[in-house]
Enzyme design. Structure first.
Site, mmCIF file in Angstrom:
data_model
loop_
_atom_site.group_PDB
_atom_site.id
_atom_site.type_symbol
_atom_site.label_atom_id
_atom_site.label_comp_id
_atom_site.label_asym_id
_atom_site.label_seq_id
_atom_site.Cartn_x
_atom_site.Cartn_y
_atom_site.Cartn_z
ATOM 1 N N CYS A 14 0.748 -1.176 -0.009
ATOM 2 C CA CYS A 14 0.150 0.001 -0.288
ATOM 3 C C CYS A 14 0.955 1.070 0.173
ATOM 4 O O CYS A 14 1.364 1.382 -0.862
ATOM 5 C CB CYS A 14 -1.013 -0.029 0.999
ATOM 6 S SG CYS A 14 -2.240 1.359 0.723
ATOM 7 N N HIS B 132 -3.789 -5.030 0.545
ATOM 8 C CA HIS B 132 -3.239 -5.590 1.871
ATOM 9 C C HIS B 132 -3.156 -6.884 2.004
ATOM 10 O O HIS B 132 -3.928 -7.415 2.787
ATOM 11 C CB HIS B 132 -3.957 -4.458 2.763
ATOM 12 C CG HIS B 132 -3.716 -3.232 3.198
ATOM 13 N ND1 HIS B 132 -2.792 -2.645 4.139
ATOM 14 C CD2 HIS B 132 -4.323 -2.287 2.496
ATOM 15 C CE1 HIS B 132 -2.661 -1.490 4.009
ATOM 16 N NE2 HIS B 132 -3.765 -0.849 3.016
ATOM 17 N N GLU C 114 -1.591 -8.891 4.112
ATOM 18 C CA GLU C 114 -1.482 -9.010 5.547
ATOM 19 C C GLU C 114 -2.834 -9.062 6.245
ATOM 20 O O GLU C 114 -3.081 -9.796 7.109
ATOM 21 C CB GLU C 114 -0.500 -7.885 6.222
ATOM 22 C CG GLU C 114 -1.350 -6.766 6.852
ATOM 23 C CD GLU C 114 -1.489 -5.536 5.354
ATOM 24 O OE1 GLU C 114 -2.074 -4.774 5.827
ATOM 25 O OE2 GLU C 114 -0.953 -5.998 4.332
#
Length: 260
Positions: A120, A231, A233
């Site tokens: 990001c 994202h 994660e």
């Protein structure tokens, strides 16, 4: 055979992860802190790495020779002055200290050939550090809010991964949904970078070095440089983290002679 500070070259890679410098509250305390969402750390550990936080402080790049990989994380907007632009009214929360630290970290990591994953904001930092520019407010450019529709939560939208290149070798070409939350995006690409993934509206969602590499080698098993706008994660697909850890292991293996 062990490496610096007793590191085992066949052991778990040490991954530096950039932290936010923010006012934070816990227990009875409310003060400035280096913070990071836990899911970054969980993903690194789950892929076989050891995460180490790198706070936004002058000189933090001196830690990089002890790292086997680097992740530039999400967060606040990059200061538009970094790419020669005036601030849009929607550009908020800039952190000059973090910009300084992360751009310096990236440049040092490239010099050391340390594998890098930008996520990001991290992808945007990569682009700006290499001379690129950003779109400061995507809704004004694309006419919708699908990249970050609800404050404080992740959205989902499809991303198309192009054919060939590093990202395609990890995730495969084609279209898949990804977790997303961003209101800025890549505009002009930095030197040596190519787009490797796109949203349906044409916004760049992945960048990597092209074959010429702007003075740096094209990404391969020993030189992994990749940025994604989404994202990972926050999702359930660990492949980007696994690929970073694999590249870090390859780098450790290539330096075994240095450790002897």
């Amino acid at each position: 055979m062990t490496g610096p500070a007793g590191r085992d070259p066949g052991g778990r890679p040490v991954i530096g992860v950039t932290a936010y410098g923010e006012q934070a509250r816990w227990g009875v305390w409310d003060q400035q802190a280096a913070v990071l969402p836990q899911n970054y750390l969980d993903q690194i550990a789950g892929a076989g790495g050891i995460p180490v936080l790198l706070p936004p402080m002058p000189g933090v790049q001196a830690a990089l020779p002890r790292m086997d990989g680097l992740i530039l994380t999400g967060g606040a907007d990059v200061d538009p002055a970094r790419y020669g632009a005036s601030a849009d009214p929607h550009t908020t929360g800039v952190r000059p200290d973090r910009d300084n630290a992360e751009i310096t970290l990236l440049r040092r990591a490239l010099d050391l050939r340390i594998p890098v994953l930008g996520i990001c904001r991290g992808m945007q930092v990569m682009n700006v550090a290499l001379g690129g520019t950003l779109i400061q407010h995507l809704p004004d450019a694309v006419g919708h809010q699908e990249h970050s529709p609800t404050p404080g939560t992740m959205a989902s939208h499809p991303v198309r991964v192009g054919r060939g290149g590093l990202l395609a070798s990890i995730a495969g070409e084609g279209t898949r949904p990804v977790p997303t939350h961003h209101h800025q995006g890549v505009d002009r690409l930095g030197a040596g970078l190519v787009a490797c993934a796109w949203a349906a509206d044409g916004i760049v969602e992945g960048i990597e070095f092209g074959p010429d590499g702007s003075g740096h080698p094209a990404p391969d098993g020993a030189s992994f440089v990749l940025g994604v706008q989404w994202h990972p994660e926050a999702g359930t697909d660990p492949r980007l983290f696994q690929a970073l850890i694999a590249a870090a292991r390859t780098r450790i293996g290539s330096r075994v002679g240095e450790f002897a």
